[in-house]
Design an enzyme around this catalytic site. Structure first.
Site, mmCIF file in Angstrom:
data_model
loop_
_atom_site.group_PDB
_atom_site.id
_atom_site.type_symbol
_atom_site.label_atom_id
_atom_site.label_comp_id
_atom_site.label_asym_id
_atom_site.label_seq_id
_atom_site.Cartn_x
_atom_site.Cartn_y
_atom_site.Cartn_z
ATOM 1 N N GLU A 1 0.840 -1.195 0.000
ATOM 2 C CA GLU A 1 0.000 0.000 0.000
ATOM 3 C C GLU A 1 0.876 1.246 0.000
ATOM 4 O O GLU A 1 1.809 1.329 0.798
ATOM 5 C CB GLU A 1 -0.919 0.017 1.223
ATOM 6 C CG GLU A 1 -1.997 1.086 1.140
ATOM 7 C CD GLU A 1 -2.940 1.072 2.333
ATOM 8 O OE1 GLU A 1 -4.133 1.294 2.133
ATOM 9 O OE2 GLU A 1 -2.478 0.831 3.453
ATOM 10 N N ALA B 182 0.883 -1.422 10.687
ATOM 11 C CA ALA B 182 0.464 -2.747 10.232
ATOM 12 C C ALA B 182 -0.167 -2.575 8.860
ATOM 13 O O ALA B 182 -0.410 -1.462 8.404
ATOM 14 C CB ALA B 182 -0.528 -3.372 11.210
ATOM 15 N N GLU C 240 -6.900 -3.845 11.698
ATOM 16 C CA GLU C 240 -6.582 -4.622 10.488
ATOM 17 C C GLU C 240 -7.650 -5.665 10.211
ATOM 18 O O GLU C 240 -7.965 -5.939 9.044
ATOM 19 C CB GLU C 240 -5.208 -5.271 10.623
ATOM 20 C CG GLU C 240 -4.067 -4.312 10.919
ATOM 21 C CD GLU C 240 -4.015 -3.098 10.013
ATOM 22 O OE1 GLU C 240 -4.364 -3.218 8.823
ATOM 23 O OE2 GLU C 240 -3.630 -2.016 10.491
#
Length: 855
Positions: free
Chosen positions: A127, A267, A301
Site C-alpha cells: 500500500e 500494520a 486490520e
C-alpha cells in the site's frame, strides 16, 4: 514523463478498457541478496481490440516481455516504470520475466538480516502502489483479480501468502517451491508474500460461520517475547465481534498475523496475511497503553478484511473511508469485545488529539481529499485520514443511531462483496437504513477542512442559576464552515467522598443538536451553575471545547476528583487545546499535570499527557523563565516517580519522563544511579529498554558519550539495541554527534527504523548552539530528499527533522523566504510549512506564558 505517478484519469481510462482475469506470479528468492526473480503471467480482456494501455513495474531489470505470443523488446517497451502494451486483442496474455530489487525502506519486498543470529526475513508492503516493485501489475484498486503465487525459496524457510500455505515441493540444492492456490478476487495492494526463517504458531477460531485457521509468526530471536496466548485471545475476540456485527462470513479462508522487522508502518491489512511491526512484541515491560494500542491495531486490520478488502474503494479518493472506518471500528470492537472497555477514553486522550493537531496545520484538507494522482495520495495519507475521519464517523453513528448504522453496513457488504464501491454507495445504504438525509451532513463534514471551537455563554441570576445559556460556535478564518454537532452537555457538582475526600459527580446530562454560530439551550435555564460544565460530554462531537472560568478553576484545583475517565479526558484535551492556542499559560498546564497525573486512571492519559506537558515546558513556556519551569518539571517528576505505586504504569511512565527531563547535576546523578543500581526505587525494574532510556537521557545531558553507549551496545547486540544506540549518539549536545547523525540520516543505506530513531532524537530543546546550523541543512536537503530516500523514509525526516526547538521569529522569516523561492517537491514544502506553523504557535504560546510570568 509520468513515471510512478499514476493519475486518477489514467486509472479510470484503463479500468474502462480492461477486465483482469488472473495473475500468476513466480518469485525466485534464491538468486542473491540484492535482487530476486519475478515472472508474471497476466491474463486480461480488452473491450476495444486494437487499443493500447500499459502495465506497471518499478525498479526492475526486464529480460523478456511477451504479449499474446508476440515478443516485445524490453529496451523500448519498458520505460519510465511502465510497460507499453499496443495492439491488444479481446483476450490477452502478458508474460514479463524480470529481476526485481529488494527494499530496505519497507516498500515492495523488504529484506532484513537479523544481527542477533544472521537469519534472513522478507516481507512485502504494497500500500499504496508498491506491488509493482515485486511483480508486473495493473496497479490500481478497481482492477481486481485472482492471484496465484509460486515461490522458490530455501527449503527450511516459512513462506506465507494470501492463500493457505501449501506443502513445499523439493527443488534441489536446498531449495523448495511453494505453489499457492488461486486467491479470491482482490486488489493488488492487499496481496502479500512473507518468507524467511520465521517462527510459526498455529491455532483455529471456531465461529458463527465455521472454522478459520490462525497463524502467528515472528523472528526466531523474538520467540520468547511473542505472547501468543494473548494474541490469539485478542484475535478470537475480534473475530467473534465482527462476524456478529457484520453478519457476513470472513472472506479469505485463513488469517495469519506476521510480526516483521524494520516496518515503516504500524500494520497492513493484506488479505488473510496481516503484517505488523515486531515492536509490538516487546522485550521489556510496557504500560497498559502499549497493549491497548496493540489491540487497536489488531482490531483495525481485522475490520479491513470486510471494509477495504471484501469491498474496496474504486480509487484512492476513498482511502479516507477505508482507514476512517477501520479506525472507528477498532475502538468499537475494543470497547465491547476486549478487556479494554474504556477504549473510547484512550481514543479521546491520544488518537483524537492527533486529528485535532493535523486539522489546525496549514496542510489540513477535507477528509474526502481530492486525490488526483498517487503523489496526492501520499501527501494526504495522514491523521486527517485516520483520527479525524474516525471521529467524524463516531459523530455520524451518534447522528443516525448505532443500529441503523450497522444495518446499512450489512447491506453494503452484501451488495458489493468482492467488488469496488464508493462513499456514495455507503451513504445510500445508510440513508435507507436510517431514514435520514445524509448528503448535507457529508458536504459539511467531509468536503470542508478545519475544526470548530465550541464555548458556553450564559447569564446567572442572584442564586447562581442560568437565566440564559447558548453554545457559541466559531471557525478559523481560513476554514469558516460552521457545522452541525450532536453535543452532550454535562453538569458536575462536588459531593463528599470516602474518608473526607470530595468527588465531582455528574448531576445532569443532556444532548442537543448544535447548529450555526449560536444555539440556545433552553433546557438549562433554571439549572444551578455546576462546579464543572462540560461541553461534548460523552465525546460524540469533533470540536475543540472551552471551559468557562469557574470550570477551569475546578479543573486546575482538582481534576483528579472527577471520577469519570472520559470526562477527565475531555478536560485534559480542553486545557491542552487552550495551551496550544495561547489561552492558558504553559506553566498553568504543567502545574495542572503535576497536580493530577499521579491519580489518572486511563492508561493513555497516564502515558500521553506528560508528553504534552514536556512540550509545554520546552517549547511553549516563557524563554526568560524557562529554566525555572524546567527545574519545577524535573523536580515534580522525581516526586511523582518516588510516590508512585511500586511496579505500576505510573511508576514506569514517570521514570521514562524523568529520564527525558533530568538535566540538573542532581537529576543526571539520579539517572546514573538508577542505571548502576546504586539508586533503587521499589518495584521499578531497570530492564533493557529502560536502560536505553536512561542512557539516552545521560547522553543528552552531556554525562555519557560514545564509550558508554558502545559498552551498552555490547550488552544488547539486537537490531533494537543498534537503533537505540543510534538515538543515544545523536542526542549528545556536541557538534560532532549532530554532524555524524545528520550524515547517517541522509544516507539511503541507513535502515529505515534506525533513521527514524535518529530523527526523533537529534534536535533537542536546550541544545540550540549545536542545532542551529541544521535549519539551513534541512532546507538544502528538502529539495532532493524524497528522490534519494524514498517517500516514506523522507517524510519522517522532513516532518520530525525540522528544528522546531530553535523557535524564533528569525526562523519563521527564513523558512518563509525559502518557501517563496523553492522548487522543492510539494510534499517537502508541506512539511516545511507545518514546521513553521508549529513555531508560530509556539511563539504565541510563549508570549501568553510570558504575560503570566510578569503578572
Amino acid at each position: 514523463m509520468p513515471g510512478t505517478n499514476l493519475t486518477r484519469d489514467e486509472a479510470a481510462t484503463r479500468a474502462a478498457l480492461l477486465d483482469v482475469t488472473s495473475y500468476t506470479v513466480e518469485l525466485d528468492l534464491t538468486t542473491g541478496e540484492k535482487t530476486f526473480g519475478s515472472t508474471t503471467t497476466l491474463e486480461f480482456s480488452c473491450r476495444e481490440p486494437g487499443a493500447s494501455t500499459f502495465a506497471d513495474l518499478v525498479d526492475a531489470t526486464v529480460h523478456e516481455i511477451t504479449l499474446n505470443g508476440r515478443s516485445l523488446d524490453p529496451a523500448t517497451a519498458y520505460a519510465d516504470s511502465r510497460i507499453a502494451l499496443d495492439g491488444l486483442e479481446a483476450d490477452n496474455v502478458l508474460v514479463v520475466r524480470a529481476d526485481c530489487t529488494y527494499s530496505h525502506t519497507g516498500e515492495g519486498l523488504h529484506r532484513f538480516v537479523d544481527p542477533a543470529d544472521q537469519r534472513v526475513y522478507l516481507y512485502s508492503q504494497f500500500e499504496v502502489p508498491d506491488a509493482r516493485r515485486v511483480f508486473t501489475t495493473f496497479e490500481q484498486p478497481d482492477l481486481k483479480s485472482s492471484f496465484t503465487f509460486q515461490v522458490t525459496a530455501p527449503e527450511h524457510w516459512k513462506v506465507v501468502s494470501n492463500s493457505p500455505t501449501p506443502q513445499p515441493e523439493p527443488a534441489g540444492n536446498g531449495t523448495a517451491v511453494w505453489r499457492f492456490e488461486p486467491t479470491v478476487r482482490m486488489s493488488t495492494y492487499i496481496t502479500a508474500i512473507v518468507a524467511g526463517e520465521y517462527h510459526e504458531v498455529l491455532d483455529t477460531y471456531e465461529g458463527k460461520f465455521g472454522t478459520i485457521p490462525l497463524g502467528h509468526y515472528c523472528r526466531q530471536s523474538l520467540v520468547e517475547h511473542m505472547d501468543t496466548e494473548e494474541l490469539v485471545r485478542t484475535t478470537k475476540q475480534s473475530f467473534g465481534f465482527f462476524e456478529e456485527k457484520f453478519d457476513f462470513p470472513y472472506p479469505f479462508g485463513k488469517y495469519d498475523q506476521l510480526y516483521v522487522p524494520e516496518y515503516n508502518m504500524g500494520a497492513m491489512e493484506n488479505a488473510g496475511c496481516v503484517t505488523l511491526r515486531d515492536e509490538y512484541l516487546p522485550r521489556s515491560r510496557q504500560p497498559r497503553s502499549f497493549y491497548e494500542f496493540r489491540t487497536s491495531v489488531i482490531t483495525h486490520e481485522m475490520a479491513h478484511m470486510w471494509f477495504g478488502n471484501l469491498v474496496t474503494m474504486k480509487w484512492w479518493d476513498d482511502l479516507w473511508l477505508n482507514e476512517s472506518f477501520a479506525e472507528w471500528a477498532c475502538y468499537w470492537c475494543e470497547a465491547e469485545a476486549t478487556d479494554f472497555t474504556d477504549a473510547w477514553t484512550g481514543f479521546a486522550n491520544a488518537r483524537k488529539q492527533t486529528g485535532y493537531r493535523a486539522d489546525q496545520l496549514p496542510s489540513t484538507h477535507p477528509i474526502a481529499a481530492d486525490n488526483v494522482d498517487l503523489h496526492a495520495v501520499e501527501v494526504n495519507f495522514d491523521m486527517i485520514t485516520y483520527a479525524k475521519g474516525a471521529s467524524v464517523l463516531k459523530q455520524l453513528v451518534a447522528w443516525v443511531g448505532l443500529e441503523p448504522f450497522v444495518a446499512g453496513l450489512r447491506q453494503y457488504f452484501k451488495d458489493h462483496a468482492f467488488g469496488n464501491a464508493t462513499f456514495d454507495d455507503l451513504l445510500a445504504a445508510l440513508e435507507r437504513s436510517s431514514g435520514r438525509e445524509l448528503q448535507g451532513w457529508a458536504r459539511e463534514w467531509l468536503q470542508t477542512a478545519g475544526v470548530n471551537t465550541l464555548r458556553p455563554s450564559f447569564e446567572l441570576d442572584d442564586e447562581g442559576r442560568y437565566t440564559s445559556f447558548t453554545v457559541e460556535q466559531s471557525a478559523p478564518a481560513d476554514y469558516p464552515t460552521l457545522r452541525r454537532h450532536r453535543l452532550g452537555i454535562g453538569l458536575y457538582d462536588a459531593e463528599p467522598g470516602e474518608a473526607g475526600t470530595e468527588r465531582l459527580v455528574r448531576r445532569h446530562y443532556l444532548e442537543v443538536d448544535v447548529e450555526g454560530a449560536s444555539t440556545a439551550v433552553a433546557e438549562l435555564v433554571g439549572e444551578r451553575q455546576p462546579a464543572l460544565l462540560l461541553l461534548n460530554d460523552e465525546d460524540h462531537a469533533y470540536a475543540k471545547i472551552r471551559l468557562d472560568e469557574r470550570s477551569l478553576d475546578t479543573a486546575v484545583t482538582g481534576l483528579s476528583r472527577l471520577d469519570d475517565s472520559l470526562a477527565r479526558a475531555l478536560v485534559w484535551g480542553a486545557t491542552w487545546d487552550m495551551t496550544r492556542d495561547a489561552e492558558l499559560p504553559a506553566r498553568d498546564f504543567v502545574r495542572l499535570v503535576l497536580a493530577n497525573i499521579g491519580t489518572e486512571t486511563d492508561s493513555w492519559g497516564v502515558t500521553r499527557i506528560p508528553v504534552s506537558a514536556a512540550m509545554a515546558v520546552n517549547l511553549y513556556s516563557d524563554p526568560g523563565s524557562r529554566a525555572e519551569l524546567r527545574a519545577e518539571w524535573e523536580a515534580g517528576l522525581r516526586e511523582l516517580l518516588l510516590a508512585a505505586e511500586p511496579a505500576s504504569d505510573h511508576q514506569l511512565t514517570f521514570a521514562r519522563a524523568y529520564a527525558g527531563a533530568a538535566r540538573s547535576e542532581a537529576g543526571l546523578a539520579d539517572l546514573e544511579a538508577l542505571l548502576d543500581g546504586s539508586l533503587q526505587v521499589e518495584g521499578l525494574v531497570v530492564d533493557q529498554d529502560l536502560r536505553w532510556t536512561l542512557i539516552t537521557g545521560l547522553a543528552a545531558g552531556g554525562r555519557f558519550g560514545d564509550a558508554q553507549i558502545d559498552a551498552e551496545l555490547e550488552r544488547d547486540r539486537t537490531i533494537s539495541g543498534q537503533e537505540k544506540a543510534a538515538a543515544a549518539r545523536v542526542a549528545q549536545p556536541t557538534a560532532e554527534a549532530k554532524a555524524l547523525g545528520w550524515e547517517a540520516i541522509m544516507d539511503p543505506a541507513t535502515p529505515n527504523e534506525t533513521s527514524r530513531e535518529m530523527v526523533l532524537s537529534i534536535f533537542r530543546a536546550g541544545q540550540d548552539e549545536v542545532v542551529a546550523p541544521y535549519l539551513e541543512k534541512y532546507l538544502d536537503a528538502a529539495g532532493t530528499l524524497i528522490d534519494t530516500l524514498g517517500f516514506h523514509k523522507a517524510s519522517i525526516v522532513l516532518e520530525h527533522g525540522f528544528p522546531k526547538a530553535l523557535a524564533s521569529p528569525e526562523l519563521v522569516d527564513r523558512v518563509e523566504q525559502w518557501l517563496a523561492a523553492t522548487d522543492a517537491p510539494k510534499a517537502a514544502q508541506r512539511y516545511a510549512r507545518e514546521g513553521v506553523a508549529d513555531v508560530v504557535r509556539a511563539l504565541d504560546a510563549q508570549a501568553c506564558d510570558t504575560r503570566a510570568a510578569g503578572a
